[in-house]
Scaffold this motif. Structure first.
Motif, PDB file in Angstrom:
ATOM      1  N   ILE A   1       0.824  -1.222   0.000  1.00 30.67           N
ATOM      2  CA  ILE A   1       0.000   0.000   0.000  1.00 30.67           C
ATOM      3  C   ILE A   1       0.851   1.262   0.000  1.00 30.67           C
ATOM      4  CG2 ILE A   1      -1.846  -1.192   1.250  1.00 30.67           C
ATOM      5  CD1 ILE A   1      -1.132   0.403   3.755  1.00 30.67           C
TER       6      ILE A   1
ATOM      7  N   ARG B   1      -3.890  -1.188  -7.143  1.00 33.33           N
ATOM      8  CA  ARG B   1      -5.135  -1.638  -6.501  1.00 33.33           C
ATOM      9  C   ARG B   1      -5.542  -3.018  -7.024  1.00 33.33           C
ATOM     10  NH1 ARG B   1      -6.586   3.934  -6.849  1.00 33.33           N
ATOM     11  NH2 ARG B   1      -6.824   4.808  -4.763  1.00 33.33           N
TER      12      ARG B   1
ATOM     13  N   ILE C   1      -3.318  -5.578  -5.289  1.00 31.75           N
ATOM     14  CA  ILE C   1      -3.748  -5.829  -3.910  1.00 31.75           C
ATOM     15  C   ILE C   1      -5.008  -6.701  -3.922  1.00 31.75           C
ATOM     16  CG2 ILE C   1      -4.727  -4.763  -1.825  1.00 31.75           C
ATOM     17  CD1 ILE C   1      -2.876  -2.315  -2.472  1.00 31.75           C
ATOM     18  N   ALA C   2      -5.948  -6.328  -4.788  1.00 31.60           N
ATOM     19  CA  ALA C   2      -7.225  -7.054  -4.822  1.00 31.60           C
ATOM     20  C   ALA C   2      -7.016  -8.518  -5.226  1.00 31.60           C
ATOM     21  CB  ALA C   2      -8.193  -6.365  -5.782  1.00 31.60           C
TER      22      ALA C   2
ATOM     23  N   LEU D   1      -6.188  -9.990  -1.567  1.00 29.93           N
ATOM     24  CA  LEU D   1      -7.591 -10.266  -1.204  1.00 29.93           C
ATOM     25  C   LEU D   1      -8.182 -11.430  -2.009  1.00 29.93           C
ATOM     26  CD1 LEU D   1      -8.807  -6.551  -0.914  1.00 29.93           C
ATOM     27  CD2 LEU D   1      -7.933  -8.043   0.889  1.00 29.93           C
TER      28      LEU D   1
ATOM     29  N   LEU E   1      -9.261 -11.780  -5.042  1.00 32.58           N
ATOM     30  CA  LEU E   1     -10.428 -11.533  -5.886  1.00 32.58           C
ATOM     31  C   LEU E   1     -10.108 -11.982  -7.302  1.00 32.58           C
ATOM     32  CD1 LEU E   1     -11.297  -8.088  -4.360  1.00 32.58           C
ATOM     33  CD2 LEU E   1     -12.699 -10.150  -4.231  1.00 32.58           C
ATOM     34  N   PRO E   2     -11.158 -12.255  -8.087  1.00 30.39           N
ATOM     35  CA  PRO E   2     -10.899 -12.762  -9.446  1.00 30.39           C
ATOM     36  C   PRO E   2     -10.266 -11.708 -10.350  1.00 30.39           C
ATOM     37  CG  PRO E   2     -13.255 -12.466  -9.042  1.00 30.39           C
ATOM     38  CD  PRO E   2     -12.575 -12.218  -7.753  1.00 30.39           C
ATOM     39  N   GLN E   3      -9.595 -12.184 -11.397  1.00 30.16           N
ATOM     40  CA  GLN E   3      -9.051 -11.276 -12.406  1.00 30.16           C
ATOM     41  C   GLN E   3     -10.188 -10.560 -13.130  1.00 30.16           C
ATOM     42  OE1 GLN E   3      -6.495 -13.329 -15.185  1.00 30.16           O
ATOM     43  NE2 GLN E   3      -4.710 -12.482 -14.133  1.00 30.16           N
TER      44      GLN E   3
ATOM     45  N   GLY F   1     -16.621  -9.301  -8.006  1.00 28.73           N
ATOM     46  CA  GLY F   1     -15.236  -9.038  -7.610  1.00 28.73           C
ATOM     47  C   GLY F   1     -14.282  -8.910  -8.782  1.00 28.73           C
ATOM     48  N   ALA F   2     -14.735  -9.232  -9.994  1.00 29.40           N
ATOM     49  CA  ALA F   2     -13.886  -9.052 -11.171  1.00 29.40           C
ATOM     50  C   ALA F   2     -13.975  -7.619 -11.704  1.00 29.40           C
ATOM     51  CB  ALA F   2     -14.283 -10.037 -12.265  1.00 29.40           C
TER      52      ALA F   2
ATOM     53  N   GLN G   1     -13.464  -3.680 -11.555  1.00 25.91           N
ATOM     54  CA  GLN G   1     -12.479  -2.838 -10.857  1.00 25.91           C
ATOM     55  C   GLN G   1     -13.133  -1.890  -9.858  1.00 25.91           C
ATOM     56  OE1 GLN G   1      -9.636  -1.067 -13.525  1.00 25.91           O
ATOM     57  NE2 GLN G   1      -8.641  -3.039 -13.847  1.00 25.91           N
TER      58      GLN G   1
ATOM     59  N   LYS H   1     -13.145  -4.106  -6.924  1.00 28.41           N
ATOM     60  CA  LYS H   1     -11.781  -4.464  -6.496  1.00 28.41           C
ATOM     61  C   LYS H   1     -11.048  -3.278  -5.886  1.00 28.41           C
ATOM     62  CE  LYS H   1      -9.535  -7.359  -9.575  1.00 28.41           C
ATOM     63  NZ  LYS H   1      -9.309  -7.934 -10.911  1.00 28.41           N
ATOM     64  N   HIS H   2     -11.148  -2.158  -6.562  1.00 29.44           N
ATOM     65  CA  HIS H   2     -10.416  -0.988  -6.073  1.00 29.44           C
ATOM     66  C   HIS H   2     -10.994  -0.489  -4.751  1.00 29.44           C
ATOM     67  CE1 HIS H   2      -8.592  -0.001 -10.278  1.00 29.44           C
ATOM     68  NE2 HIS H   2      -8.351  -1.221  -9.870  1.00 29.44           N
TER      69      HIS H   2
ATOM     70  N   LEU I   1     -12.322  -2.396  -2.499  1.00 25.63           N
ATOM     71  CA  LEU I   1     -11.850  -3.319  -1.471  1.00 25.63           C
ATOM     72  C   LEU I   1     -10.361  -3.104  -1.182  1.00 25.63           C
ATOM     73  CD1 LEU I   1     -13.858  -6.442  -2.647  1.00 25.63           C
ATOM     74  CD2 LEU I   1     -14.136  -5.249  -0.471  1.00 25.63           C
ATOM     75  N   ALA I   2      -9.595  -2.793  -2.215  1.00 27.16           N
ATOM     76  CA  ALA I   2      -8.163  -2.511  -2.002  1.00 27.16           C
ATOM     77  C   ALA I   2      -8.001  -1.270  -1.129  1.00 27.16           C
ATOM     78  CB  ALA I   2      -7.455  -2.320  -3.347  1.00 27.16           C
ATOM     79  N   ASP I   3      -8.865  -0.299  -1.320  1.00 26.74           N
ATOM     80  CA  ASP I   3      -8.788   0.921  -0.497  1.00 26.74           C
ATOM     81  C   ASP I   3      -9.134   0.627   0.967  1.00 26.74           C
ATOM     82  OD1 ASP I   3      -7.970   2.483  -2.597  1.00 26.74           O
ATOM     83  OD2 ASP I   3      -9.976   3.230  -3.083  1.00 26.74           O
TER      84      ASP I   3
ATOM     85  N   TYR J   1      -8.571  -2.223   2.391  1.00 25.74           N
ATOM     86  CA  TYR J   1      -7.380  -2.922   2.879  1.00 25.74           C
ATOM     87  C   TYR J   1      -6.287  -1.921   3.283  1.00 25.74           C
ATOM     88  CZ  TYR J   1      -3.161  -5.794   2.849  1.00 25.74           C
ATOM     89  OH  TYR J   1      -1.975  -6.387   3.191  1.00 25.74           O
ATOM     90  N   ALA J   2      -6.094  -0.908   2.450  1.00 23.99           N
ATOM     91  CA  ALA J   2      -5.056   0.088   2.755  1.00 23.99           C
ATOM     92  C   ALA J   2      -5.380   0.805   4.069  1.00 23.99           C
ATOM     93  CB  ALA J   2      -4.938   1.094   1.602  1.00 23.99           C
TER      94      ALA J   2
END
Lengths: 400, 368
Positions: A317, A375, A378-379, A383, A385-387, B259-260, B262, B265-266, B268-270, B272-273
């Motif tokens: 991060i 991001r 990370i995902a 985490l 998550l799928p591609q 979850g595919a 963005q 995904k983004h 959820l990444a935020d 996580y951060a």
């Protein structure tokens, strides 16, 4: 090296920097042209190499430091407190040189590694292309067989320091008839080869380290191939992962929270110091919290490395947060300065001057993994998550 | 592994298993439906495991595992949105041992889990510590009221930050909630599982704690509460992130898992951060709390702000990622949405802590 030895080593390194760095930093760099600054940087690199502080993790036989990753991280963090002309060698020594150490023949390593480590040579990394940035495997620069070697044709883009480079590492498309990741091959090459043309690109602001590089039937011997034919993507990923822990300054080269406080304490909003303003304090509090969290993550990563473990995934991060923070903090400090911040002196230090901290921030959010790619990573990696939807998977490159 | 570490691992692992069995969604919904609700069965079970005394010194009848044990247990509670007055027990004992020795019987009962404490510290109508607390001490008798205080609905003793009208300064008092002149009401609150109540005092008998600087003690108590609560918040946001990721892998739209995309995904990444920044702040603040460092105020403030903001972010977006199902009573996601807001208010809200952090910013960098 036990903690006490490491401490002693660091104390010695600190003293060495105290003695040597002033002649190569700050005032010593003021008013230099880029060529002059680079020349100073080469001398600094050689001086470090003599003292064992250049490429600390690389073997002494190549003029590296023969030390541990922990020593390298500690030294680099210390070195960052000085304003030294290191930037020209960051990519060269960060990725191409460790890859040459892994893939080069003994004779080639004996010849080329000391020159790179001492700053006589600079290596560049020829990966991105006009239509292949985040999607590296979409690159199209062609490599075709020619006797004992290969002919390269096409274009690379955003190549840092190519204008000063002696050597480069390059990923090429050697087979367009297979799916895109499978058709790549990786080489190193002499940037002075016939048919290589470097054109520097002017950035929106700041010094121009980025270039486009054209390849017009450039010959590369097969002995300079790194990895298998068709195995270039794997080597490219290895290159990007080679530096397990990249040392980055916590303000991302921009103004620190303390510098922001200093500016806010002197600026006024109405009759009050700006530092008393709620909006200013909120930004400051958020900045301090983020920095504190990242300090903890950094400290724990150091502890893990020192104990011989892998650092946790949370290090991912860091760049995402600090690059954006640098941009926001620079702009907020400019707001407090009022119209004075319209004045632009591109030679002012980015770590001190909010204008430069701001105007030179956008490329950082793009280089070395865009915010969006970070991001995604990370995902997907952390985490699970799928591609994203990937219509290119399994399809021959020339049918995409 | 040290003896202490072994003991901690044991009560933690037993506790985790217990919470997985006992802190069920059905139980939580029942608690949320009833103002002042408290999971007495769960409390009785953790008392048997020795949780109340885990962090307390052996001299106070505890296991001597320190604040880090309390933090770990609160992270487990937070993850299941369970509410137990462990922190309150530690804070109360911490105050009582600073005061005179005749409070020892309270400490022993608290350490053994035989008594429950609540702490009334923050005042109404402001985000931070009151300069003049609402409850007033006159001639040794307490009058006035508290705000809604967690676990006051079930507490046997209450530690109250009050205004000493004689001295004209704040004071800490302790009283038994069964004493004459103490009444409690349990209004409906956003998170009824917190056993909240408002205490009203009418010439109630109480003991004044002989603490040299009650204001400093209040600040220190708030800092300790902030740090431990940060771990409870981290436990909660870990569950939010975990649930949201699970749902994003399973739920399909347009012939693919959401979850595919963005946007998901983004987002959820935020989260996580934010979570990892919060965790970093909390870990460092816990070390300052355990060492009784003079740097605690700034580190506790960073932990409080980091965890509060991140938990709200995670809880809010977790509902959003769940779509329609996330807004139903049946889903578990509102447990965390309620809890994140309740914890954001119980120990002083962010405008107060931001002030504290910015005023003490230099503390963060001392010795760094």
């Amino acid at each position: 090296m036990n903690p006490q030895e490491l401490n002693d080593w660091l104390a010695t390194a600190r003293n060495w920097l105290q003695e040597q760095a002033p002649d190569y930093s700050g005032k010593a760099r003021q008013g230099l042209t880029m060529d002059e600054d680079l020349a100073l940087g080469r001398r600094w690199q050689a001086l470090k190499s003599d003292a064992g502080y250049a490429c600390i993790t690389l073997p002494r036989q190549y003029d590296g430091g023969g030390g541990t990753e922990m020593q390298k991280i500690l030294f680099e963090a210390e070195e960052k407190t000085w304003d030294l002309p290191n930037t020209y060698f960051g990519i060269s020594l960060g990725m191409p040189v460790p890859m040459l150490l892994r893939y080069g023949s003994e004779a080639v390593k004996d010849e080329l590694l000391p020159k790179a480590i001492r700053g006589e040579h600079i290596w560049c990394q020829l990966f991105s292309e006009p239509a292949a940035g985040s999607d590296l495997a979409a690159l199209t620069l062609k490599a075709t067989r020619d006797g004992d070697g290969w002919r390269l044709n096409g274009q690379k883009l955003w190549t840092s320091w190519a204008q000063y480079s002696d050597w480069g590492i390059i990923v090429t498309r050697s087979d367009p008839t297979v799916p895109k990741h499978a058709g790549l091959t990786y080489f190193y090459l002499d940037m002075k080869s016939e048919g290589v043309e470097v054109r520097t690109i002017r950035k929106l602001a700041g010094e121009s380290e980025i270039n486009e590089v054209f390849f017009n039937n450039v010959y590369v011997p097969d002995s300079q191939r790194m990895g298998e034919v068709g195995g270039g993507f794997k080597v490219a990923i290895e290159t990007l992962m080679v530096e397990r822990y990249a040392v980055s300054d916590e303000a991302c080269g921009g103004i620190s929270a303390e510098r922001f406080i200093d500016i806010a304490a002197r600026a006024r909003i109405g009759s009050r110091p700006a530092l008393e303003d709620g909006e200013v304090r909120r930004l400051l509090a958020d900045t301090l919290v983020e920095r504190q969290g990242l300090r903890s993550i950094h400290r724990r990563a150091m502890e893990a490395i020192a104990a011989g473990h892998e650092p946790g995934p949370e290090g991912a991060i860091r760049k995402l947060l600090i690059a954006k923070r640098r941009l926001l903090l620079g702009a907020a400090a400019m707001d407090l300065m009022g119209p004075d911040a319209l004045l632009y002196d591109s030679s002012a230090a980015q770590s001190n001057d909010p204008v430069n901290a701001w105007i030179e921030a956008p490329p950082i959010r793009i280089a070395g993994g865009t915010d969006e790619i970070l991001r995604n990573t990370i995902a997907e990696k952390v985490l699970r998550l799928p591609q994203d939807h990937r219509p290119d998977k399994g399809v021959p490159f020339n049918q995409l | 592994m040290s003896e202490h570490m072994e003991a901690l691992v044991m009560i933690r692992d037993q506790g985790r298993r217990l919470l997985e069995q006992a802190a069920t969604p059905e139980r939580q919904r029942a608690l949320l439906d009833q103002p002042g609700a408290f999971d007495r069965d769960l409390w009785d079970q953790v008392v048997e495991l020795g949780w109340p005394g885990a962090g307390l010194a052996e001299a106070q009848g505890g296991l001597g595992l320190g604040w880090s044990a309390v933090a770990e247990l609160h992270q487990l509670l937070g993850a299941r949105a369970a509410s137990l007055p462990l922190l309150q027990t530690c804070l109360a004992v911490d105050l009582l041992v600073q005061a005179d020795a005749d409070q020892a019987r309270h400490s022993e009962a608290l350490a053994a889990g035989a008594a429950i404490a609540c702490v009334s510290l923050f005042g109404p109508g402001e985000p931070g510590l009151p300069e003049r607390p609402l409850a007033t001490l006159t001639d040794g008798l307490l009058s006035g009221s508290s705000t809604a205080v967690a676990f006051a609905a079930v507490a046997d003793i209450a530690l109250v930050y009050a205004w000493d009208s004689g001295a004209g300064s704040p004071v800490w008092v302790v009283l038994e909630t069964s004493a004459t002149g103490v009444a409690r009401s349990t209004p409906n609150v956003i998170d009824n599982a917190r056993a909240m109540a408002v205490l009203t005092f009418e010439n109630a008998h109480c003991s004044v704690l002989s603490i040299k600087d009650p204001v400093a003690a209040a600040r220190r108590l708030a800092a300790a509460a902030a740090v431990i609560t940060a771990f409870e918040q981290i436990g909660g946001m870990e569950t939010c992130l975990h649930d949201a990721c699970d749902y994003a892998r399973e739920r399909r739209v347009f012939a693919q898992p959401i979850g595919a995309f963005q946007a998901i995904k983004h987002g959820l990444a935020d989260i996580y951060a934010d979570l990892e920044v919060a965790r970093g702040c909390a870990i460092d603040a816990l070390a300052k709390l355990e060492n009784a460092s003079p740097q605690l105020p700034a580190f506790a403030a960073a932990a409080r702000i980091g965890a509060t903001a991140a938990y709200e972010h995670a809880a809010r977006e977790n509902i959003q990622f769940h779509g329609g199902i996330g807004v139903t009573w049946e889903s578990t996601e509102h447990f965390y949405f309620r809890r994140s807001r309740s914890l954001a208010l119980e120990w002083g809200s962010l405008p107060y802590w931001r002030e504290l952090l910015v005023d003490n910013a230099a503390m963060l960098t001392e010795g760094y």
